[in-house]
Design an enzyme around this catalytic site. Structure first.
Site, PDB file in Angstrom:
ATOM      1  N   CYS A  76       0.819  -1.210   0.000  1.00  0.00           N
ATOM      2  CA  CYS A  76       0.000   0.000   0.000  1.00  0.00           C
ATOM      3  C   CYS A  76       0.854   1.262   0.000  1.00  0.00           C
ATOM      4  O   CYS A  76       1.808   1.376   0.771  1.00  0.00           O
ATOM      5  CB  CYS A  76      -0.895  -0.002   1.227  1.00  0.00           C
ATOM      6  SG  CYS A  76      -1.948   1.439   1.313  1.00  0.00           S
ATOM      7  N   CYS A  82      -0.820   5.891   7.240  1.00  0.00           N
ATOM      8  CA  CYS A  82      -2.169   5.468   7.617  1.00  0.00           C
ATOM      9  C   CYS A  82      -2.110   4.623   8.894  1.00  0.00           C
ATOM     10  O   CYS A  82      -1.147   3.913   9.128  1.00  0.00           O
ATOM     11  CB  CYS A  82      -2.719   4.630   6.467  1.00  0.00           C
ATOM     12  SG  CYS A  82      -4.334   3.928   6.776  1.00  0.00           S
ATOM     13  N   CYS A  85      -3.472  -1.456   8.880  1.00  0.00           N
ATOM     14  CA  CYS A  85      -2.531  -2.368   8.204  1.00  0.00           C
ATOM     15  C   CYS A  85      -1.067  -2.133   8.566  1.00  0.00           C
ATOM     16  O   CYS A  85      -0.198  -2.103   7.695  1.00  0.00           O
ATOM     17  CB  CYS A  85      -2.684  -2.267   6.688  1.00  0.00           C
ATOM     18  SG  CYS A  85      -4.339  -2.591   6.120  1.00  0.00           S
ATOM     19  N   CYS A 178      -7.248   1.889  -1.125  1.00  0.00           N
ATOM     20  CA  CYS A 178      -7.199   1.152   0.131  1.00  0.00           C
ATOM     21  C   CYS A 178      -7.373  -0.320  -0.210  1.00  0.00           C
ATOM     22  O   CYS A 178      -8.200  -0.672  -1.049  1.00  0.00           O
ATOM     23  CB  CYS A 178      -8.314   1.627   1.052  1.00  0.00           C
ATOM     24  SG  CYS A 178      -8.423   0.666   2.572  1.00  0.00           S
ATOM     25  N   TYR A 330     -23.577 -11.881  24.885  1.00  0.00           N
ATOM     26  CA  TYR A 330     -23.056 -10.853  23.962  1.00  0.00           C
ATOM     27  C   TYR A 330     -23.334 -11.313  22.525  1.00  0.00           C
ATOM     28  O   TYR A 330     -22.430 -11.425  21.696  1.00  0.00           O
ATOM     29  CB  TYR A 330     -21.557 -10.613  24.171  1.00  0.00           C
ATOM     30  CG  TYR A 330     -21.180 -10.360  25.612  1.00  0.00           C
ATOM     31  CD1 TYR A 330     -21.198  -9.072  26.132  1.00  0.00           C
ATOM     32  CD2 TYR A 330     -20.835 -11.404  26.469  1.00  0.00           C
ATOM     33  CE1 TYR A 330     -20.856  -8.822  27.454  1.00  0.00           C
ATOM     34  CE2 TYR A 330     -20.503 -11.177  27.785  1.00  0.00           C
ATOM     35  CZ  TYR A 330     -20.507  -9.890  28.280  1.00  0.00           C
ATOM     36  OH  TYR A 330     -20.178  -9.661  29.594  1.00  0.00           O
ATOM     37  N   GLU A 351     -27.931  -9.516  24.888  1.00  0.00           N
ATOM     38  CA  GLU A 351     -27.166  -8.442  24.234  1.00  0.00           C
ATOM     39  C   GLU A 351     -27.686  -7.090  24.714  1.00  0.00           C
ATOM     40  O   GLU A 351     -28.877  -6.951  24.995  1.00  0.00           O
ATOM     41  CB  GLU A 351     -27.340  -8.620  22.714  1.00  0.00           C
ATOM     42  CG  GLU A 351     -27.129  -7.406  21.843  1.00  0.00           C
ATOM     43  CD  GLU A 351     -25.688  -6.933  21.854  1.00  0.00           C
ATOM     44  OE1 GLU A 351     -24.779  -7.766  21.837  1.00  0.00           O
ATOM     45  OE2 GLU A 351     -25.486  -5.705  21.886  1.00  0.00           O
ATOM     46  N   ASP A 400     -18.986 -14.029  24.143  1.00  0.00           N
ATOM     47  CA  ASP A 400     -18.174 -13.304  23.151  1.00  0.00           C
ATOM     48  C   ASP A 400     -18.171 -11.818  23.501  1.00  0.00           C
ATOM     49  O   ASP A 400     -18.736 -10.996  22.785  1.00  0.00           O
ATOM     50  CB  ASP A 400     -18.790 -13.546  21.758  1.00  0.00           C
ATOM     51  CG  ASP A 400     -17.987 -12.899  20.632  1.00  0.00           C
ATOM     52  OD1 ASP A 400     -16.876 -12.400  20.889  1.00  0.00           O
ATOM     53  OD2 ASP A 400     -18.478 -12.893  19.493  1.00  0.00           O
ATOM     54  N   CYS A 427     -11.691 -11.026  21.508  1.00  0.00           N
ATOM     55  CA  CYS A 427     -10.849 -10.276  20.576  1.00  0.00           C
ATOM     56  C   CYS A 427      -9.681  -9.632  21.333  1.00  0.00           C
ATOM     57  O   CYS A 427      -8.961  -8.806  20.776  1.00  0.00           O
ATOM     58  CB  CYS A 427     -11.668  -9.229  19.835  1.00  0.00           C
ATOM     59  SG  CYS A 427     -12.546  -8.124  20.931  1.00  0.00           S
TER      60      CYS A 427
HETATM   61  N1  SAH Z   1     -21.238 -12.578  19.123  1.00  0.00           N
HETATM   62  C1  SAH Z   1     -21.565 -11.539  18.196  1.00  0.00           C
HETATM   63  C2  SAH Z   1     -21.071 -10.126  18.574  1.00  0.00           C
HETATM   64  C3  SAH Z   1     -19.980  -9.987  19.564  1.00  0.00           C
HETATM   65  S1  SAH Z   1     -19.406  -8.329  19.735  1.00  0.00           S
HETATM   66  C4  SAH Z   1     -21.119 -11.895  16.790  1.00  0.00           C
HETATM   67  O1  SAH Z   1     -20.348 -12.818  16.601  1.00  0.00           O
HETATM   68  O2  SAH Z   1     -21.534 -11.226  15.845  1.00  0.00           O
HETATM   69  C5  SAH Z   1     -19.771  -8.025  21.418  1.00  0.00           C
HETATM   70  C6  SAH Z   1     -21.212  -7.638  21.675  1.00  0.00           C
HETATM   71  O3  SAH Z   1     -21.352  -7.364  23.056  1.00  0.00           O
HETATM   72  C7  SAH Z   1     -21.686  -6.377  20.960  1.00  0.00           C
HETATM   73  O4  SAH Z   1     -22.817  -6.673  20.207  1.00  0.00           O
HETATM   74  C8  SAH Z   1     -22.006  -5.399  22.098  1.00  0.00           C
HETATM   75  O5  SAH Z   1     -23.121  -4.587  21.836  1.00  0.00           O
HETATM   76  C9  SAH Z   1     -22.285  -6.346  23.245  1.00  0.00           C
HETATM   77  N2  SAH Z   1     -22.088  -5.770  24.576  1.00  0.00           N
HETATM   78  C10 SAH Z   1     -21.076  -4.970  24.990  1.00  0.00           C
HETATM   79  N3  SAH Z   1     -21.173  -4.693  26.299  1.00  0.00           N
HETATM   80  C11 SAH Z   1     -22.286  -5.347  26.748  1.00  0.00           C
HETATM   81  C12 SAH Z   1     -22.917  -5.451  28.017  1.00  0.00           C
HETATM   82  N4  SAH Z   1     -22.435  -4.825  29.092  1.00  0.00           N
HETATM   83  N5  SAH Z   1     -24.029  -6.202  28.123  1.00  0.00           N
HETATM   84  C13 SAH Z   1     -24.528  -6.852  27.036  1.00  0.00           C
HETATM   85  N6  SAH Z   1     -23.960  -6.790  25.808  1.00  0.00           N
HETATM   86  C14 SAH Z   1     -22.857  -6.044  25.651  1.00  0.00           C
END
Ligand code: SAH
Length: 470
Positions: A76, A82, A85, A178, A330, A351, A400, A427
């Site tokens: 790039c 930037c 990446c 990009c 989540y 969520e 998650d 993550c």
């Molecule tokens: N498992 C999903 C998204 C995970 S991202 C997928 O694979 O697509 C993490 C998620 O947690 C987001 O959607 C965010 O809105 C939610 N989140 C963050 N803090 C939170 C909380 N305190 N209580 C409930 N959900 C939450």
């Protein structure tokens, strides 16, 4: 003259590691760690430091005595300026190597938990053009590169459409090409910039909070659908419509052409009304026969192909046989919940964002899945004893959480329930390690599978399977 505090030239150091927030790592003769922003493990460099702390320096390599075998030429033209990446100068195999290492180090050092053999990281088949969503900012005060300054020419065009320069909220880098999102992403962005200039629309000035054009969001889906959203600052019907009409005419393949008029201080669109100019107000993403409706505000994993790989790992770790009650904490728009539903008796998703739950319910219904249920709320409040009494004791929990990991009350609640299996998708392996340490008395780490969702960056996703001890 007194030396400016923290500034120092450290000569001839070998770079030994990479990972810490994307930076390369070396050891200074005084024992401190040096975090370097433009080197690759294996390089031998002189480092000009710009920060000194008790245990570390931060600096930039200013001379290279040896170049690492791990180096590769960045593709790039914006590399180094930037913020995205940043690992393009390191070959992909090395990127994977250092991501794997970071996961193991974090789980071992920060988590202190006993680990099984960690499976080799799943690399991404696409190492560029893998993102399905990009957001670009307009600015009338673009970043001028050092090369341009050195040329000393007068700079006539100050407009930009691109990314924020790291650490500078009011400076935008104008992008020519990009490599993160596939075509027609670059063609649309370039067209929008040129057309906006031709129509004499003002690009935004963040300092003065003045100008017409704020952001451009592009989403593409694996079945070829395209969403374009232009965010304006001012209600200037004629000019907005002229730009939108021109985009529609030039790119008739756009599935969803949207705009927002946002006169707030910040440019997030989540509390704004999204108006549909042409086509529908959503696109569809597909995964293993499931369809997910995505509107401008929906969350969807940004690397669709790797999201599929990630979800397959989750499903395998969950080891479902059709009889289990599963909680998907989540859940976002309920994608994991729907992905595992056919292998479970029932799945319950939780969520915080109401729109995401509305989308989850709608998607599940149109996918013909009737054994999922979704609930909105802050996890630490909703996921309580009463909730479990009402909905049942889960056999498996999938979690998650965002980068910060789970709130300690949420971890405690999982321990109170103590299901046989917990699948923890993260993550950020540092906060994941912290949470695993809290669960160590009750759970053993049985499997660890890192997944690379973001090639050319230091980010790494990690899936852990926990089994209850005894
Ligand atoms: N498992 C999903 C998204 C995970 S991202 C997928 O694979 O697509 C993490 C998620 O947690 C987001 O959607 C965010 O809105 C939610 N989140 C963050 N803090 C939170 C909380 N305190 N209580 C409930 N959900 C939450």
């Amino acid at each position: 003259m007194p030396r400016k505090r923290g500034r120092q030239l450290i000569e001839n150091v070998e770079v030994i590691d990479a990972g810490a927030k994307g930076k390369a790592v070396a050891k200074a003769p005084d024992g401190r760690v040096i975090f370097i922003n433009n080197a690759v493990p294996g390089d031998v460099v002189d480092v000009q430091t710009y920060k000194r702390r008790k245990a570390y320096y931060e600096g930039s390599a200013v001379a290279f005595h040896a170049l690492s075998d791990r180096r590769t030429d960045p593709i790039c033209e914006h590399f180094g300026v930037c913020g995205g990446c940043k690992w393009q100068h390191m070959d992909y195999e090395s990127q994977l190597h250092f991501k794997q290492r970071e996961v193991i180090n974090n789980l071992k050092r920060l988590g202190g938990v006993e680990l099984p053999e960690v499976s080799p990281i799943l690399g991404s088949s696409e190492q560029y053009f893998y993102r399905n969503k990009m957001e670009f900012s307009f600015s009338n005060n673009r970043w001028i590169t050092q090369e341009e300054m050195a040329e000393g020419k007068e700079i006539a065009d100050r407009n930009a459409l691109g990314f924020h320069i790291p650490g500078m909220w009011d400076k935008i880098l104008n992008l020519n090409t990009c490599h993160l999102q596939r075509d027609p992403s670059n063609a649309i962005r370039t067209f929008v910039k040129n057309k906006a200039e031709e129509l004499q629309l003002d690009f935004f000035n963040t300092r003065d909070q003045e100008g017409s054009l704020r952001t451009l969001m592009l989403r593409t889906s694996s079945n070829g659908e395209i969403m374009v959203l232009v965010q304006f600052f001012r209600e200037d019907q004629q000019a907005c419509k002229a730009l939108l009409n021109a985009i529609q005419q030039e790119f008739p393949e756009i599935t969803s052409l949207l705009y927002v008029i946002n006169s707030k201080g910040n440019d997030t669109i989540y509390d704004q009304q999204v108006i549909c100019h042409a086509g529908r107000d959503h696109i569809f993403e597909e995964m293993e026969g499931l369809r997910f409706k995505i509107n401008a505000k929906s969350f969807y994993q940004t690397n669709s192909a790797q999201a599929y790989e990630l979800y397959k790992v989750v499903r395998e770790f969950a080891g479902l046989r059709g009889q289990e009650l599963v909680y998907d904490l989540y859940t976002g728009t309920g994608t994991i919940a729907q992905f595992v539903a056919k292998n479970a008796k029932k799945v319950i998703g939780v969520e915080a964002i109401p729109d995401a739950i509305a989308a989850a319910k709608e998607n599940a219904q149109s996918n013909g899945i009737d054994n999922v249920d979704f609930f909105v709320g802050d996890m630490k409040k909703v996921f309580n004893k009463a909730f479990i009494q009402t909905h049942g004791q889960p056999d498996v929990i999938i979690t998650d959480p965002p980068r910060d990991g789970m709130h300690k009350d949420v971890v405690q609640q999982i321990l109170n329930i103590a299901p046989q299996r917990v699948i923890y998708v993260s993550c950020n392996s540092a906060t994941q390690a912290r949470d695993l340490a809290l669960m160590d008395e009750t759970y053993t780490v049985v499997k660890v599978q890192p997944v690379d969702m973001f090639p050319q960056t230091h980010h790494v996703e990690n899936v852990v399977l926990l089994e209850r001890r005894s």
